[in-house]
Design an enzyme around this catalytic site. Structure first.
Site, PDB file in Angstrom:
ATOM      1  N   LYS A 152       2.333  -3.917   6.327  1.00  0.00           N
ATOM      2  CA  LYS A 152       2.630  -3.992   4.885  1.00  0.00           C
ATOM      3  C   LYS A 152       4.134  -3.949   4.658  1.00  0.00           C
ATOM      4  O   LYS A 152       4.691  -4.719   3.879  1.00  0.00           O
ATOM      5  CB  LYS A 152       1.943  -2.844   4.137  1.00  0.00           C
ATOM      6  N   SER A 207       0.834  -1.208   0.000  1.00  0.00           N
ATOM      7  CA  SER A 207       0.000   0.000   0.000  1.00  0.00           C
ATOM      8  C   SER A 207       0.864   1.251   0.000  1.00  0.00           C
ATOM      9  O   SER A 207       1.953   1.265   0.599  1.00  0.00           O
ATOM     10  CB  SER A 207      -0.871   0.007   1.261  1.00  0.00           C
ATOM     11  N   TYR A 263      -1.348  -0.850  10.525  1.00  0.00           N
ATOM     12  CA  TYR A 263      -1.677  -1.514   9.251  1.00  0.00           C
ATOM     13  C   TYR A 263      -0.530  -1.313   8.250  1.00  0.00           C
ATOM     14  O   TYR A 263      -0.038  -2.262   7.632  1.00  0.00           O
ATOM     15  CB  TYR A 263      -2.995  -0.951   8.701  1.00  0.00           C
TER      16      TYR A 263
END
Ligand code: NAD
Ligand code: UD1
Length: 343
Positions: A153, A125, A149
């Site tokens: 990644k 991302s 989050y």
């Protein structure tokens, strides 16, 4: 490459990519826990492509179930979409995110290694860049995700890079998506978030379809031409095409791991998205001006040059097409996949 396993293939981006894979002639097997999706998405994929992918309802963290599926499917490569993806949930419950996303990747990679499958495309991302020093942001920019989050990644990117450097038979593409929006032009698949949408486009669509009265507009005092934040919105079918280009590239890239930005290279403000969706839906789309949302960056858009040079891929679909296709999906499925007659 002929056969692929798609983890998270019942989800938003995975389902659209499955259509592109099937239409390009791949054998496709979907592995999904259905934790954030519905088997109806796979039915709709089959309807569009005229061919049904195999579906195994399995959690990536279940090592023996994973091994059974990979042994049966014998894929040439894996696209790894499965994971948890909410930024605010990851801030509220970081350990859940670390355990879920890191364990899923570690189990998947271990099983792939044991089964002799060494090609992987990973859904990363643009959130790994945090608030960038330079725009458009290239892959070489520093990475400093501002939430758990995003950290998962980056950690999975590192995990994959370490596996490739330990064994040159592996190859990997780490795809850093910017803001995926839109739907397949058939209107049969699209984004179907649970509860109150956290992202701009699904929220706007629910206003347009009458499920919510107005959009909360977060931040009108950014240092941008209209005061609202700018992002790089990319049509989900352009993103799907980017996965095909990455998969094909892996065949000629043994021993390599590369990160690629998948974006258009254009910054678009929140108010520009509202105006485009107004045109597409014919709905007035009222909004309420609120303060900035914590954690938001003012501006983020991609330098997609590396994907163009090395993968021969560029996004081609316009903001108007993103809004038109998203609106076709939402207006024909006001309650998402439940509109297909499911409970
Ligand atoms: P999604 O939630 O629609 O799809 C993810 C799918 O994975 C779901 O079908 C879910 O049921 C499944 N899943 C989750 N955990 C699983 C597990 N442990 N085992 C098996 N299946 C599991 O999300 P999406 O928007 O399609 O995103 C796909 C990937 O792309 C995610 O990894 C996400 O972090 C990443 N990504 C998404 C965006 C975005 O804006 N949507 C942006 C950047 C990156
Ligand atoms: C967010 C995530 C990012 C993730 C991406 C998925 C954060 C900090 N980042 O990105 O990690 O990859 O979603 O698409 O959450 N907005 C409104 N009203 C709304 C919703 C959004 O005004 O109801 C604004 C936001 O303030 C932002 C823009 O719209 O300026 C885009 O927001 P969103 O769609 O949530 O995406 P990102 O914040 O870019």
């Amino acid at each position: 490459m002929e056969s692929v396993l798609v983890t998270g293939g019942a989800g938003y981006i995975g389902s659209h990519t499955c259509v592109a894979l099937l239409e390009a002639g791949y054998e496709v097997a979907v592995l999904d826990s259905l934790a954030n999706s519905s088997a109806a998405a796979v039915d709709a994929v089959a309807e569009i492509a005229g061919r049904r992918p195999r579906l195994d309802v399995v959690d990536c963290r279940d090592e023996s179930a994973m091994e059974k599926v990979i042994t049966e499917v014998r894929p040439d490569g894996v696209l790894h979409f499965a994971g948890l993806k909410s930024v605010p949930d990851s801030v509220a419950d970081p350990l859940r995110y670390y355990r879920h996303n890191l364990e899923s990747a570690a189990v998947l990679l271990s099983v792939m290694e044991r089964c002799g499958v060494g090609k992987i495309v990973f859904s990363s991302s643009a959130t790994v860049y945090g608030d960038p020093d330079v725009l458009p942001v290239p892959e070489t920019a520093s990475t400093r995700p501002g939430n758990p989050y995003g950290s998962t990644k980056l950690m999975v990117e590192q995990m994959i890079a370490d596996v490739v450097s330990a064994d040159s038979r592996w190859s990997a593409a780490l795809l850093r998506y910017f803001n995926p929006v839109g739907a397949h032009p058939s209107g049969l698949i699209g984004e179907d978030p649970e509860g109150v949408p956290g992202n701009l486009m699904p929220y706007l669509l629910q206003v347009a379809v009458g499920r919510r009265p107005r959009l909360p507009l977060y931040g009108t005092d950014y240092p941008t031409p209209d005061g609202t934040a700018r992002r790089d919105y990319i049509h989900v079918m352009d993103l799907a095409d980017g996965h095909l280009a990455a998969l094909e590239h892996l065949d000629s890239a043994p021993g390599q791991v590369q990160a690629y930005n998948l974006g258009t290279g254009q910054g678009t403000s929140v108010l520009e998205v509202v105006a485009a969706m107004r045109d597409a839906s014919g709905h007035p789309l009222p909004y309420e001006e609120l303060g900035r949302r914590p954690g938001d960056v003012p501006e983020l858009w991609a330098d997609p040059g590396k994907a163009h040079r090395e993968l021969g891929w560029s996004a081609t679909r316009t903001l108007a097409e993103m809004c038109r296709d998203a609106w076709d999906w939402q207006s024909s499925h006001p309650q998402g996949y439940r509109s297909r007659g499911l409970p």
